[in-house]
Design a protein around this motif. Sequence first.
Motif: not given
Length: 1009
Positions: A417-433
Amino acid sequence: MASLKRSVESDPLAANISNKIYVRSTKSGKVQKIVREVYLRRDIPCSSKLCRECQHQMLIPKDALGKRERFSYPLFHRLISSLTIVILAIPFVLSDSPAGTKVFPQGHYLVPDTNAFLTAMDLFEQESAFYDVIVLQIVLEELRNRSLPLYNRLISLTKSEDKRFYVFFNEFRLETHVPRLEGETVNDRNDRAVRRAVAWYGEHLARIKGKDAPSIVMLSNDRDNLKKAKQEGIHACSLADYVRQLKDGEKLLDMIPETQDRDQIKEKRPGDNLYPEYFSMSKMMTGVKSNFLHQGIFNVSPYNYLEGSIRVPAFPKALLILGRENINRAVDGDLVVVEVLPKDQWKEPSTQVIEEDAITKNENPDAEESDDFVSERERKALQEEVKRTHSKTTEGHAQPTAKVVGVIKRNWRQYVGHIDQSSVSQSAQQGRKQDSVFVIPMDKKIPKIRLRTRQVSELLGKRILVTIDAWDRSSRHPSGHFVRSLGELETKAAETEALLLEYDVQYRPFPKTVLDCLPKEGHDWRVPQSLEDPGWKDRQDLRDLLICSIDPIGCQDIDDALHSRPLPNGNFEVGVHIADVSHFVKPGNAMDAEASIRGTTVYLVDKRIDMLPMLLGTDLCSLKPYVERYAFSVIWEMTSDADIVGSRFTKSVIKSREAFSYEQAQLRVDDSSQQDELTTSIRTLLALSKKLKQKRLDAGALSLSSPEVKVQMESETSDPIDVKTKVHLDTMSLVEEFMLLANTSVARRIYEAFPQTAILRRHGAPPKTNFDELANQLKVKRGLDLSVESSRALADSLDRCVDEKEPFFNTLVRIMATRCMMSAEYFCSGTQAYPEFRHYGLASEIYTHFTSPIRRYADLMAHRQLAAAIEYEAIHPSTRSRGKLEAVCKNINVRHRNAQLAGRASIAYYVGQALRGKATEEDGFVMKIFSNGFVVLVPRFGIESLIRLRDLAETEPQAEFDAENYVLRVSGSREVRVELFQKVRVRVTDQKDETTGKRGVRMELVKTY
């Protein structure tokens, strides 16, 4: 009967003998106690290359391994469970310089418990870590009982020379054998056995290497087991704690199931549960036995993720399962138990397309557990269905409905599959948490999977592989973990691997153990010149016959060849000659085991995944022209009316005169100037094949259809450039008819010889209710009757389904009829009554597959049975064991189905690629109608696509759906009337499906005819 019991006085080894006691019930209902003696020994090695003591002790019989057989778990088990005298050394596995970590800098060996393998097998298969692993016998046996697929994966790791996984037989070593204590549970005893083995390894290596000995580290996620280990002074870690010590630990942490991180498990109150609790196993079994509950495979509708169905013997039609609560966490393919709902809750199948991505878009994966169980969009979609169900026009069409009350066996696997872009928070795209996201599987019938990962920014836009770990009552969606990335979306390598993984195609390179089974001469192998050579034993020399093969263009794995010649009495001799694969692939060796797992060759548009190594498939077995080859021949005497006078079977040596493509053979037959002997023999075969086909059709054989296209590739880049519809030629029917005749003849012969164990193929008669919908559609739209009383009645009524204005209409109906059929399946003759052997589609009483042993394992088994039936060679035990044959049939049925689906998916992918950046208008036909869309088949490309109401105009038009007459009237922003079977004009373009990430075809309605 007296019991013989050893005493220490009578047997000096008695002190090293332990008893295992089993209790089982017999068929008559009696309880039987079985006592087995276990010989405890001191010569079972630790297998560390650091240990000279064990290397001197560990010896085995010279001929125990045979010529080629690698030292293996089953063999070792046989040897050590007997008092074998040992005289030959074997290689050790565990490294003399194992890797270190932050906590264990001097190096370490790992000893995982069963739970570790059950929950994180993906971790152990990683190339970056998890080397020098000691697999305890007790763990391996428990894993086999809990999950056979995981057991097989672990066995593969033990065979890998790189990974260094060693099976230690702790149950047979005197110092590590642990008897079960009174009142102790089996699980507690097994945990104690693991700890004892870890302690012994530590003591054993410390005695030899002192302070320089590597650490022995137990891996477990069982809190109690970890606590006891630390109390006993044993090195022990949870999977998460161990992985954090590794170099790439942050990435590997994503592969540990969330449910195994005990600190993250929330305390749930009863009111937090969203789904009903499953019945206990005993309650389900009792209910099924009393017919109060029903058991079957759960299937999800491809057009409505909130609708499923299950076929059960008690009801003629499938039971409908509607709504999230009634589906109750069942996933497509699960074996479930259902309870039928009261009659006032019965409903019609949905006539609305309901797609999960549209209904659940923008869900928050972190907050999902506290959201409403049924979303507002889902509630609205379901309410519309309920209103329609209770309207006057649909009375009398309701079907029984049910709810899932438990799952007997999960069908969970690895999903692409692939990750649903709409389920990704802004912070998740920037950090490693670590963040929660949704993964959308390629298979639309699989629900979104909630995933916690630290690599969100790296995995966005990638094809990824995930698994489902759990689906709690308190969660709307299943939770899973990341396995690995396949690459960027839409790249050829990633999409091809995704397709192979999605359909579970075994595509790894053949291991060395398999390649070692090939003839040492390689491509230089030849049929022996001397007739005295053992290879010629009982073979008939047919090299003088005018034999040729006829196959698709570019075919390299040539399974079959044919010949015909006139006989003095006016009849004809006709022969089908099949590659003698069984000469090269012997029962029980590594190549046979690999072929049985793969089951079939898989044909994709751009590649072929072989069942056998290429040396055999495309050379030594392939019936190539101008070279001598071993074959298995079926030879008939026939009259000019294709009546069979006699038949015989023989191993042979042949020399094919020519390898024709279907097109070449057709041109040769049609060219009247060609009067040579070979061409004349092909014409004879063609004339006989037409008569054989007519006999089959007269007996009730069906002529079904499916969309068939060929993707043309650019020769240098292998990029798709065009799509062509396959043209059917007479020469195709020629080959097909004689292959069918050979398969039928062989089926009769092997069943006659082995009535309990013959490998056959059956095609069950479909339930009449399967055709209800199609019969009603034909009646309402065309005034045609579809009779399904027998295959002959169905064949005749399909012949009458014609439209003089539209020739394709008959093909369309045959395509739709094919989808009402049951799937054909391989089976062992002793498992069915003779009337159930019948192949419905071919109208044959008995049938098997014999003619393609290079690419189908079932055919190879039939070859071995036929060889034994004609007394060419003795039957191998594996070919006469009904239990083993049933297991083989089960596997090859799955593999055969997956190969077909993978082939179709490959064509669909490459059709989309061929159309990339292009737009073309084509004629199509309406195959299915919903209240909010319709499905169109375009014969030119052999594809079908859904056109939704919202695709008809920028502003979604209104629609009135007449379910009784299969008519959709669209009004508002666009006026159009669409009917079932209607011919339409569509604009075909390529489009990336935002839901699955796959590039496919998009259709726009241009006009109706």
